[in-house]
Scaffold this active site. Structure first.
Site, PDB file in Angstrom:
ATOM      1  N   HIS A 107       0.670  -1.193   0.139  1.00  0.00           N
ATOM      2  CA  HIS A 107      -0.132  -0.117  -0.034  1.00  0.00           C
ATOM      3  C   HIS A 107       1.009   1.233   0.045  1.00  0.00           C
ATOM      4  O   HIS A 107       0.397   2.395  -0.118  1.00  0.00           O
ATOM      5  CB  HIS A 107      -0.902   0.194   1.033  1.00  0.00           C
ATOM      6  CG  HIS A 107      -0.447   0.303   2.501  1.00  0.00           C
ATOM      7  ND1 HIS A 107      -0.085  -0.789   3.421  1.00  0.00           N
ATOM      8  CD2 HIS A 107      -0.066   1.478   3.071  1.00  0.00           C
ATOM      9  CE1 HIS A 107       0.272  -0.345   4.591  1.00  0.00           C
ATOM     10  NE2 HIS A 107       0.642   0.962   4.218  1.00  0.00           N
ATOM     11  N   ASP A 137       0.024  -7.720   1.527  1.00  0.00           N
ATOM     12  CA  ASP A 137       0.699  -6.255   1.461  1.00  0.00           C
ATOM     13  C   ASP A 137       2.009  -6.040   1.598  1.00  0.00           C
ATOM     14  O   ASP A 137       2.662  -5.127   2.411  1.00  0.00           O
ATOM     15  CB  ASP A 137       0.071  -5.407   2.814  1.00  0.00           C
ATOM     16  CG  ASP A 137       0.052  -3.817   2.830  1.00  0.00           C
ATOM     17  OD1 ASP A 137       0.220  -3.414   1.736  1.00  0.00           O
ATOM     18  OD2 ASP A 137       0.243  -3.334   3.844  1.00  0.00           O
ATOM     19  N   GLY A 208       3.580   6.788   7.934  1.00  0.00           N
ATOM     20  CA  GLY A 208       5.183   6.879   7.443  1.00  0.00           C
ATOM     21  C   GLY A 208       5.691   5.864   7.868  1.00  0.00           C
ATOM     22  O   GLY A 208       6.875   5.432   7.321  1.00  0.00           O
ATOM     23  N   SER A 210       4.834   2.629   7.989  1.00  0.00           N
ATOM     24  CA  SER A 210       4.286   1.574   7.045  1.00  0.00           C
ATOM     25  C   SER A 210       5.481   0.971   6.192  1.00  0.00           C
ATOM     26  O   SER A 210       6.090   2.045   5.475  1.00  0.00           O
ATOM     27  CB  SER A 210       3.076   1.787   6.043  1.00  0.00           C
ATOM     28  OG  SER A 210       1.955   1.931   6.949  1.00  0.00           O
ATOM     29  N   LEU A 265      -7.789 -24.762  -0.496  1.00  0.00           N
ATOM     30  CA  LEU A 265      -8.899 -26.027  -0.097  1.00  0.00           C
ATOM     31  C   LEU A 265     -10.053 -25.951  -0.961  1.00  0.00           C
ATOM     32  O   LEU A 265     -10.724 -26.924  -1.269  1.00  0.00           O
ATOM     33  CB  LEU A 265      -9.138 -26.210   1.257  1.00  0.00           C
ATOM     34  CG  LEU A 265      -8.008 -26.497   2.123  1.00  0.00           C
ATOM     35  CD1 LEU A 265      -8.341 -27.021   3.504  1.00  0.00           C
ATOM     36  CD2 LEU A 265      -7.390 -27.920   1.477  1.00  0.00           C
ATOM     37  N   GLY A 266     -10.544 -24.581  -1.226  1.00  0.00           N
ATOM     38  CA  GLY A 266     -11.681 -24.702  -1.812  1.00  0.00           C
ATOM     39  C   GLY A 266     -13.236 -24.806  -1.021  1.00  0.00           C
ATOM     40  O   GLY A 266     -13.996 -25.322  -1.164  1.00  0.00           O
ATOM     41  N   VAL A 268     -15.411 -22.830   2.269  1.00  0.00           N
ATOM     42  CA  VAL A 268     -16.059 -21.343   2.992  1.00  0.00           C
ATOM     43  C   VAL A 268     -16.199 -22.123   4.334  1.00  0.00           C
ATOM     44  O   VAL A 268     -16.826 -22.999   5.040  1.00  0.00           O
ATOM     45  CB  VAL A 268     -17.464 -20.927   2.561  1.00  0.00           C
ATOM     46  CG1 VAL A 268     -17.897 -19.705   3.281  1.00  0.00           C
ATOM     47  CG2 VAL A 268     -17.066 -20.487   1.081  1.00  0.00           C
TER      48      VAL A 268
END
Length: 468
Positions: A107, A137, A208, A210, A265-266, A268
């Protein structure tokens, strides 16, 4: 009553004793660490060319003019050049190789047209973006150099709550600011951040910081400072860092392949609370409850089923459901994963070949429609109808009934609404209205009962209790 003279003497003695304790306390001296590590910590600024809003050319009112004449007028108008401005952002980073590879946050450099790295000697270099991974990130940069100062890379796996850690960065542009604190927790799951087991600290982190390094007392980088939790916009004592083990794995993949591959794994999953644990026969709330299995995915091929509770992966315990994506995501696609699960109250082991995490998740459509139905005066307080073959095919399910009406009762109290699809009730698959009616009739009283519901294409288990 204690004489005033004796009281003052006692207070003075306590103060002296306190000062002695502080003087003798084994508090760390961060000076050598900072002196050794600071030369490899850099400031990162970016530039983005953005259009200037407002100050547009004055346009005459062409409303009501026929199109053929309007085009003539528009062609005759002077065209203003596209004015643009430069937007700058500040962050931190650190050099991990002598030939100029730099780690920072995604970011910090996202959408940048130009990336500038400023070294401790105030020299500046233009950096090339080698690759970035929004899911973790992490971004990898490259600057030109030879024999550049580098940080020592440690391991985040052995970190424990209570350890001292130090951050060096550029909050608000103040280069090489040093802050210290302790590790508050490890393995934290944050909303929308499924693949990073964050390190939580109380180190003061501000805009700053980050992308800057988090050090242990050995002077080794154990994390990349990434996020804070705040209600004020500033530091409030909750800082989160990406474990360096995760960041280096991402950096190596970006350097070698230009992209990051993760295990998948596929399924939820959802958290197992006290009521769900009771309904599934678990001794305590733990594990990841499988609410949905993607058709044709690795879990489906490996025999994982809806309603299974995953307790461990390759011997590593799943205490919270958020632990599962961390563990599976770190596995290489094609590797084998041994899962310990609870199904129908019994433990069993499954071996599943891990797939590759897709770039975009598939979305399932919700459905509901006419067919054979019930009335809403049953013990649950809902009316349901059969699903058509087309609806089941669209939802990629083999059974289930759709709610058409919700009256006063347990269903209304837990937020059920028309259009919800019930696929499982009290650990039994619901494949018809007849089956639903039978299961509802035999529901136990005053005990947690689980129900799997599909809403807007997303499945989850919820619990309720029928009164005595």
């Amino acid at each position: 009553m204690i004489p005033r003279k004796n009281f003052l003497a006692a207070v003075a003695g306590l103060a002296l004793f306190g000062q002695t304790l502080i003087a003798n306390a084994d508090l760390p001296d961060f000076t050598p660490l900072v002196e050794d590590a600071s030369p490899a910590v850099v400031n990162i600024s970016t530039k983005q060319n953005q259009p200037v809003r407002g100050a547009q050319a004055q346009m005459p009112d062409l409303e009501g003019i026929p199109p053929m004449f309007r085009e003539f007028f528009e062609r005759g108008m002077p065209q203003r050049p596209d004015r643009r401005r430069e937007a700058q952002s500040l962050g931190s980073g650190f050099i991990i190789s002598k030939d100029g590879y730099v780690l920072t946050n995604n970011h910090v450099v996202a959408d940048a047209d130009e990336i500038i790295v400023r070294l401790p000697d105030r020299s500046e270099m233009q950096a090339k973006l080698v690759g970035a991974d929004p899911r973790s990130d992490v971004a990898l940069l490259k600057i030109e150099g030879d024999e550049l100062p580098i940080v020592k890379i440690g391991s985040s796996e052995a970190l424990k709550a209570g350890e001292w850690v130090v951050a060096i960065g550029s909050p608000f542009g103040f280069d090489h600011t040093v802050t210290a604190g302790v590790v508050s927790a490890t393995g934290r799951s944050l909303p929308n951040e499924s693949y990073v087991p964050f390190i939580q600290t109380d180190v003061a982190i501000n805009p700053g910081n980050s992308g800057g390094p988090l050090f242990n007392l050995k002077g080794e980088v154990v994390g990349i400072n990434s996020q804070i939790f705040t209600r004020s916009g500033g530091f409030m004592g909750l800082s989160f860092a990406i474990p360096i083990d995760v960041a280096m794995d991402v950096a190596n993949q970006l350097r070698e392949d230009g992209k990051v591959s993760r295990g998948w794994l596929g399924v939820v999953i959802q958290e197992v609370n006290k009521d769900l644990a009771e309904s599934f026969g678990l001794e305590r709330p733990a594990g990841a409850l499988v609410a949905q299995v993607m058709d044709g995915g690795p879990a489906a091929k490996g025999g994982l089923q809806v309603g299974d509770v995953i307790l461990s992966v390759d011997g590593k315990s799943i205490d919270m459901s958020g632990d599962l994506p961390h563990l599976v995501g770190a596995m290489k696609p094609g590797s084998k994963a041994k899962l310990d699960v609870v199904r129908d109250g019994k433990r069993r082991s499954l071996t599943i070949e891990v797939g590759a995490l897709p770039e975009d998740g598939d979305q399932l459509a919700s459905a509901g429609g006419p067919g054979s139905s019930t009335k809403s005066n049953n013990r649950l307080g809902v009316a349901v109808t059969e699903l058509t073959d087309a609806q089941r095919q669209q939802l990629e399910i083999n059974g289930g009934v759709a709610i058409t009406e919700v009256s006063q009762g347990p269903a209304a109290m837990i937020g059920m609404r028309p259009g919800d699809i019930i696929t499982h009730l009290n650990n039994e698959a619901i494949d018809s209205v007849k089956k639903f009616t039978q299961v509802v009739k035999d529901l136990p009283k005053n005990r947690s009962v689980s129900m799997r519901v599909l809403r807007d294409g997303r499945a989850s288990f919820i619990t309720f209790k029928l009164p005595k």
